[in-house]
Design a protein around this motif. Structure first.
Motif, PDB file in Angstrom:
ATOM      1  N   VAL A   1      23.517 -28.262  23.792  1.00  0.00           N
ATOM      2  CA  VAL A   1      24.135 -27.071  24.405  1.00  0.00           C
ATOM      3  C   VAL A   1      23.501 -26.842  25.782  1.00  0.00           C
ATOM      4  O   VAL A   1      22.277 -26.862  25.929  1.00  0.00           O
ATOM      5  CB  VAL A   1      23.951 -25.831  23.498  1.00  0.00           C
ATOM      6  CG1 VAL A   1      24.474 -24.588  24.199  1.00  0.00           C
ATOM      7  CG2 VAL A   1      24.650 -26.042  22.177  1.00  0.00           C
TER       8      VAL A   1
ATOM      9  N   VAL B   1      22.233 -24.819  28.701  1.00  0.00           N
ATOM     10  CA  VAL B   1      21.681 -23.459  28.759  1.00  0.00           C
ATOM     11  C   VAL B   1      21.172 -23.127  30.162  1.00  0.00           C
ATOM     12  O   VAL B   1      20.440 -23.912  30.773  1.00  0.00           O
ATOM     13  CB  VAL B   1      20.514 -23.305  27.746  1.00  0.00           C
ATOM     14  CG1 VAL B   1      19.849 -21.942  27.881  1.00  0.00           C
ATOM     15  CG2 VAL B   1      21.029 -23.502  26.319  1.00  0.00           C
TER      16      VAL B   1
ATOM     17  N   GLU C   1      26.751 -23.323  28.977  1.00  0.00           N
ATOM     18  CA  GLU C   1      27.510 -22.835  27.816  1.00  0.00           C
ATOM     19  C   GLU C   1      26.835 -21.618  27.191  1.00  0.00           C
ATOM     20  O   GLU C   1      27.397 -20.980  26.303  1.00  0.00           O
ATOM     21  CB  GLU C   1      27.602 -23.937  26.755  1.00  0.00           C
ATOM     22  CG  GLU C   1      28.349 -25.175  27.223  1.00  0.00           C
ATOM     23  CD  GLU C   1      28.208 -26.298  26.220  1.00  0.00           C
ATOM     24  OE1 GLU C   1      29.181 -26.577  25.515  1.00  0.00           O
ATOM     25  OE2 GLU C   1      27.105 -26.880  26.150  1.00  0.00           O
ATOM     26  N   ALA C   2      25.626 -21.344  27.607  1.00  0.00           N
ATOM     27  CA  ALA C   2      24.908 -20.170  27.093  1.00  0.00           C
ATOM     28  C   ALA C   2      23.859 -19.770  28.118  1.00  0.00           C
ATOM     29  O   ALA C   2      23.455 -20.588  28.946  1.00  0.00           O
ATOM     30  CB  ALA C   2      24.231 -20.502  25.758  1.00  0.00           C
TER      31      ALA C   2
ATOM     32  N   ARG D   1      27.815 -11.516  29.931  1.00  0.00           N
ATOM     33  CA  ARG D   1      28.731 -11.585  28.788  1.00  0.00           C
ATOM     34  C   ARG D   1      30.144 -11.244  29.252  1.00  0.00           C
ATOM     35  O   ARG D   1      31.111 -11.921  28.918  1.00  0.00           O
ATOM     36  CB  ARG D   1      28.306 -10.578  27.707  1.00  0.00           C
ATOM     37  CG  ARG D   1      27.343 -11.182  26.731  1.00  0.00           C
ATOM     38  CD  ARG D   1      27.008 -10.227  25.592  1.00  0.00           C
ATOM     39  NE  ARG D   1      25.669 -10.520  25.156  1.00  0.00           N
ATOM     40  CZ  ARG D   1      24.620  -9.723  25.306  1.00  0.00           C
ATOM     41  NH1 ARG D   1      24.752  -8.548  25.846  1.00  0.00           N
ATOM     42  NH2 ARG D   1      23.428 -10.100  24.905  1.00  0.00           N
TER      43      ARG D   1
ATOM     44  N   ILE E   1      30.416 -16.264  27.769  1.00  0.00           N
ATOM     45  CA  ILE E   1      29.630 -17.235  26.998  1.00  0.00           C
ATOM     46  C   ILE E   1      28.501 -16.468  26.305  1.00  0.00           C
ATOM     47  O   ILE E   1      28.152 -15.367  26.725  1.00  0.00           O
ATOM     48  CB  ILE E   1      29.060 -18.379  27.879  1.00  0.00           C
ATOM     49  CG1 ILE E   1      28.158 -17.828  28.989  1.00  0.00           C
ATOM     50  CG2 ILE E   1      30.158 -19.251  28.447  1.00  0.00           C
ATOM     51  CD1 ILE E   1      27.504 -18.903  29.840  1.00  0.00           C
ATOM     52  N   PRO E   2      27.940 -17.057  25.244  1.00  0.00           N
ATOM     53  CA  PRO E   2      26.867 -16.330  24.554  1.00  0.00           C
ATOM     54  C   PRO E   2      25.652 -16.119  25.459  1.00  0.00           C
ATOM     55  O   PRO E   2      25.265 -17.030  26.201  1.00  0.00           O
ATOM     56  CB  PRO E   2      26.497 -17.239  23.377  1.00  0.00           C
ATOM     57  CG  PRO E   2      27.538 -18.287  23.316  1.00  0.00           C
ATOM     58  CD  PRO E   2      28.238 -18.339  24.625  1.00  0.00           C
ATOM     59  N   VAL E   3      25.108 -14.932  25.369  1.00  0.00           N
ATOM     60  CA  VAL E   3      23.917 -14.583  26.163  1.00  0.00           C
ATOM     61  C   VAL E   3      22.938 -13.923  25.200  1.00  0.00           C
ATOM     62  O   VAL E   3      23.336 -13.070  24.410  1.00  0.00           O
ATOM     63  CB  VAL E   3      24.268 -13.576  27.288  1.00  0.00           C
ATOM     64  CG1 VAL E   3      23.027 -13.238  28.115  1.00  0.00           C
ATOM     65  CG2 VAL E   3      25.369 -14.119  28.183  1.00  0.00           C
TER      66      VAL E   3
ATOM     67  N   VAL F   1      21.947 -18.466  19.421  1.00  0.00           N
ATOM     68  CA  VAL F   1      22.768 -18.487  20.645  1.00  0.00           C
ATOM     69  C   VAL F   1      23.362 -19.892  20.864  1.00  0.00           C
ATOM     70  O   VAL F   1      24.511 -20.039  21.292  1.00  0.00           O
ATOM     71  CB  VAL F   1      21.974 -17.954  21.869  1.00  0.00           C
ATOM     72  CG1 VAL F   1      21.038 -18.966  22.452  1.00  0.00           C
ATOM     73  CG2 VAL F   1      22.907 -17.448  22.936  1.00  0.00           C
ATOM     74  N   LEU F   2      22.608 -20.913  20.503  1.00  0.00           N
ATOM     75  CA  LEU F   2      23.131 -22.284  20.652  1.00  0.00           C
ATOM     76  C   LEU F   2      24.284 -22.503  19.672  1.00  0.00           C
ATOM     77  O   LEU F   2      25.294 -23.140  20.002  1.00  0.00           O
ATOM     78  CB  LEU F   2      22.024 -23.318  20.427  1.00  0.00           C
ATOM     79  CG  LEU F   2      20.814 -23.262  21.378  1.00  0.00           C
ATOM     80  CD1 LEU F   2      19.897 -24.466  21.143  1.00  0.00           C
ATOM     81  CD2 LEU F   2      21.236 -23.217  22.837  1.00  0.00           C
TER      82      LEU F   2
ATOM     83  N   ALA G   1      27.330 -20.972  20.958  1.00  0.00           N
ATOM     84  CA  ALA G   1      27.902 -21.790  22.040  1.00  0.00           C
ATOM     85  C   ALA G   1      28.638 -23.002  21.465  1.00  0.00           C
ATOM     86  O   ALA G   1      29.719 -23.375  21.932  1.00  0.00           O
ATOM     87  CB  ALA G   1      26.796 -22.237  22.993  1.00  0.00           C
TER      88      ALA G   1
ATOM     89  N   ARG H   1      31.887 -21.913  20.088  1.00  0.00           N
ATOM     90  CA  ARG H   1      32.835 -21.660  21.178  1.00  0.00           C
ATOM     91  C   ARG H   1      33.381 -22.984  21.711  1.00  0.00           C
ATOM     92  O   ARG H   1      34.561 -23.115  22.008  1.00  0.00           O
ATOM     93  CB  ARG H   1      32.094 -20.891  22.276  1.00  0.00           C
ATOM     94  CG  ARG H   1      32.988 -20.360  23.335  1.00  0.00           C
ATOM     95  CD  ARG H   1      32.277 -19.411  24.267  1.00  0.00           C
ATOM     96  NE  ARG H   1      33.115 -19.139  25.408  1.00  0.00           N
ATOM     97  CZ  ARG H   1      33.144 -19.878  26.490  1.00  0.00           C
ATOM     98  NH1 ARG H   1      32.347 -20.923  26.598  1.00  0.00           N
ATOM     99  NH2 ARG H   1      33.964 -19.584  27.481  1.00  0.00           N
TER     100      ARG H   1
END
Ligand code: SF4
Ligand code: SF4
Lengths: 463, 328
Positions: free
Chosen positions: A319, A321, A397-398, A422, A427-429, A452-453, A456, A459
């Motif tokens: 992922v 980041v 992606e995060a 966000r 994307i996820p934060v 969080v990963l 992602a 998603r």
């Protein structure tokens, strides 16, 4: 020397064995080279908990970083001028490096001593004793490091930016001053939007700022320059400053190439930890500009070779980041990768030390523009905007926003930036807090990072 | 027509500057009953309360809120308010030893002037500024003269009322029937107080002390110096800037040596036997100075966390009583 081996994470003990092998294969080391294990013997026990890249370039990077104290004391013994530049991160050192036999370093770097030495230096204990308790960020370690003179020599001149900086540092620097350390305070204005009708300048990022603020910082820089000149007895001409800016831009270009390769290659050619350390070289060249250039050149050569041959870490499915803020415990960068993440963008709070300095402007103006680009001096909204742009550029992606324990700005910025990202990036934060010794909270950190990963990845699979 | 009103929280913002523009620059200290009292991890309680006060003020029809960059927390607090057009962030320099920050302060006053004018204030003549400065100056002198006859909490309340009125008028003299307290002299130093924190002064006096100096951020320490009549006539803006920025000692200033100079002078002038340091929770500036003050002060010091939790008063009571036992 390019690594004869494929990339692999190794520990410090393996490194010492590998170094022997590399020496047999023809590795030539600079004078500060040697086994990493010697740093452990000298007290840097956190190295035993880290995993390292196995390239000769990484070995040189670590030895360079960990020999800074030694090199500073050697510079003192040679009679070089030493300037302790506090807080601004990446700008004021250029005045020093513009002059012969002069160097600058950040006493702020003591931030990492409690982590690297696993609290054995007693700096946090000393800070507690003088009333700088855990409500302050880890930079409180600086006072003991300064007064004890065991970690770096007493600088000939100490500068400190205050105003739109952080309360922690300003308060701690004031205590240092109270202990009899003279400080040349300079004013860093809060970077604001221009008022209607006000004359405007543009920062390298494109952000419009009031021209009057640029003039203010120029005045402060002219004052600092006068002190530096007085100390060194050498004129600080525009030509000298322009040359220092050109060298800084060269180093920033090196880092830009390195970052792009690390963030965009199909497989990460360098681990997150080594990239963090490499980026840090930009702020004061780890007290040696020539060596910074050489260390980065080696890292770039290694990275180029790995990218060209398709070598790297992971299989490219990790992922991606974007990481916000430096970590008080370096093991957090290893943890990101152990959880299945990969670093593809950073804002370690000194992005203004990575951006190219405009050479078409007079040197003092150019440096004032860079100082005003400091993310700490502006609004959280502007910082969030920059992070969002970086996250898009490097296809993150995060985002992980890492809180610094006790830091006055984190209590405000962290949540604000996370919310903006966000909303803007979808994307996820996540926010995490990394203390200088995170061992006891590593399970929690791991869970938060993994969550969080995972979000992602989910998603990714839905797209 | 009612004057446009602006909320503020800093002693470095001259109310007479607002008055000259036909606006009230009110320094607020009374928290609405609805405000959340929960302290948030890492956030100074005073800054958090300022946000609450400003929100309620703007929602209630206030023309704007003025914050300063006196600390990171206040600077960032301004960003939590909306709409942004009604919030003014005053760049308050931290340095003061060179001409630049003094110039900067003046420039910021002029920028604030633009903000006032955009939000219903008016351009003013020099005579109007001079008149406003005289009015406020006289009121402050009168206020200080009342101090002798008041208990500490009553004096602090008068200061709050004066700042909140922001038109140069004084509240009723309201002398305490009980008269000033007796007992060993205490100086109260530290961060800003809200009206609901004034129990601290009562606590000191109930415990047998007499507050001789209110050197908190909302006490007499942060009043500007008296205006010089000659300079007031010749250069009112210059005199205003110098009386405030040139003279108010504060913990965030770099260096903060003037704070210590002020304390030395005031403590020497009064028979102070003990000191109470008020530290808003998560305030780095005051917390960092606590141990230095303890070593430097010529008298014992009780440091108190001014937290919003229920146990706060009890902890404060214990410390204040211990201090008074030591010095009695
Ligand atoms: S509070 Fe943040 S910016 Fe300030 S010294 Fe600590 S980490 Fe650095
Ligand atoms: S008490 Fe401290 S942190 Fe709070 S607003 Fe005042 S200076 Fe800032």
């Amino acid at each position: 020397m390019i690594s004869p081996f494929p990339p692999r994470r190794i520990d410090v003990v393996e490194w010492d064995a590998l170094r022997e092998r590399l020496l047999e294969l023809g590795l030539e080391e600079p004078w500060y080279g040697g086994p990493l294990g010697r740093h452990v013997a000298q007290g840097d026990s956190r190295l035993l908990r880290l995993s390292f890249d196995n390239s000769p370039a990484a070995l040189r990077l670590w030895n360079f970083l960990l020999s800074e104290e030694e090199r500073l004391f050697a510079a003192r013994a040679r009679g070089d001028h030493i300037i302790g530049t506090m807080k601004d991160l990446g700008i004021v050192p250029l005045f020093a490096y513009a002059l012969p036999r002069t160097l600058a370093f950040y006493p702020d770097g003591a931030w990492w001593i409690p982590c690297v030495m696993e609290l054995s230096a007693g700096l946090l204990r000393f800070a507690d004793e003088i009333g700088l308790d855990e409500s302050f960020c880890p930079v409180r370690a600086m006072v003991g490091a300064f007064l004890g003179e065991g970690h770096f020599p007493r600088p000939d001149l100490v500068t400190c930016s205050v105003g739109a900086t952080c309360d922690d540092f300003s308060a701690i620097a004031q205590r240092l001053n109270g202990f009899g350390v003279p400080v040349l305070w300079w004013e860093m204005p809060h970077v604001r939007a221009p008022d209607p009708g006000e004359e405007v300048e543009r920062l390298p990022s494109g952000q419009a700022v009031p021209a009057v603020q640029v003039r203010q910082v120029e005045v402060e820089f002219a004052r600092i320059a006068r002190h530096v000149v007085e100390l060194c007895g050498e004129p600080l001409t525009d030509e000298r400053l322009a040359a220092a800016i050109a060298r800084a831009n060269g180093i920033r270009a090196q880092l830009d190439e390195l970052r792009r390769a690390v963030f965009l290659a199909p497989r990460a050619p360098l681990p997150a930890l080594e990239l963090l350390i490499a980026e840090m070289l930009a702020i004061h060249y780890c007290s040696d500009r020539d060596e910074t250039e050489a260390v980065l050149a080696d890292l770039i050569a290694e990275t180029r070779r790995r990218v060209a041959s398709g070598a790297g870490y992971g299989d490219g499915t990790e992922v991606r980041v974007f990481w916000v803020n430096p970590v008080a415990d370096l093991t957090a960068m290893n943890l990101l990768e152990a959880c299945g993440g990969r670093l593809t963008g950073t804002d370690f709070m000194f992005c203004h030390a990575l951006d190219p300095i405009p050479v078409e402007r007079p040197p003092f103006t150019a440096l004032a523009l860079m100082a005003l680009s400091d993310p700490l001096a502006g609004t959280a909204a502007e910082r969030a905007r920059r992070v969002a742009a970086g996250a898009r550029r490097f296809r993150a992606e995060a985002v992980l926003v890492s809180r610094i324990p006790g830091a006055s700005h984190c209590a405000y910025e962290g949540e604000f930036i996370a919310e903006r990202l966000r909303a803007e990036l979808c994307i996820p934060v996540a926010e995490i807090e990394v203390p200088p010794m995170s061992d006891s909270v590593q399970p929690v950190l791991r869970t938060r990072i993994e969550a969080v990963l995972e979000a992602a990845r989910k998603r990714r699979s839905e797209r | 027509m009612d004057l446009p009103e602006f909320a503020c929280f800093s002693p470095f913002l001259p109310a007479e500057w607002g008055a000259a523009h036909g606006v009230r620059l009110r320094r607020l200290a009374r928290l609405p009953a609805t405000a959340s009292r929960a302290a948030r991890e890492g956030r100074c309680t005073y800054a958090a309360n300022a946000v609450e006060l400003a929100r309620a003020f703007l929602a209630g029809g206030g023309a704007g809120a003025v914050f300063t960059t006196s600390c990171d927390q206040m600077r960032r607090s301004a960003e939590l308010l909306a709409p942004a057009e009604r919030v003014f962030l005053f760049n308050l320099p931290h340095t003061w030893e060179t001409p630049l920050p003094h110039r900067l302060y003046r420039q910021e006053l002029l920028r604030l002037s633009g903000f006032f004018c955009r939000a219903g204030g008016r351009a003013f003549s020099e005579e109007e500024l001079v008149a406003a400065m005289r009015r406020f100056d006289e009121a402050r002198r009168e206020l200080l003269a009342r101090q002798e006859r008041l208990r500490a909490a009553a004096f602090a309340r008068q200061l709050f009322a004066f700042h909140e009125r922001a038109d140069g008028s004084l509240p009723e003299a309201g002398l305490d029937e009980a008269g000033p307290a007796r007992g060993p002299g205490i100086a109260v130093l530290g961060g800003p107080l809200l009206e609901r924190d004034l129990w601290l002064f009562d606590l000191i006096e109930e415990s047998g002390g007499r507050v001789l100096l209110n050197a908190t951020d909302t006490g007499e320490r942060t009043l500007p110096r008296c205006f010089d009549r000659g300079r007031l006539a010749a250069d009112p803006l210059g005199e205003l800037a110098d009386a405030y920025f040139g003279h108010i000692p504060d913990v965030f200033r770099r260096p903060n040596s003037e704070l210590f100079r002020y304390l030395r002078r005031e403590l020497e002038a009064r028979a102070v036997h003990g000191a109470v340091l008020v530290m808003p929770v998560w305030c780095d500036f005051w917390r960092a100075e606590a141990e230095r003050l303890r070593a430097w002060l010529p008298c014992p010091l009780a440091a108190i966390d001014l937290a919003d939790d229920a146990n706060g008063r009890e902890r404060a009571r214990t410390r204040v009583q211990a201090l008074l036992e030591t010095i009695s």
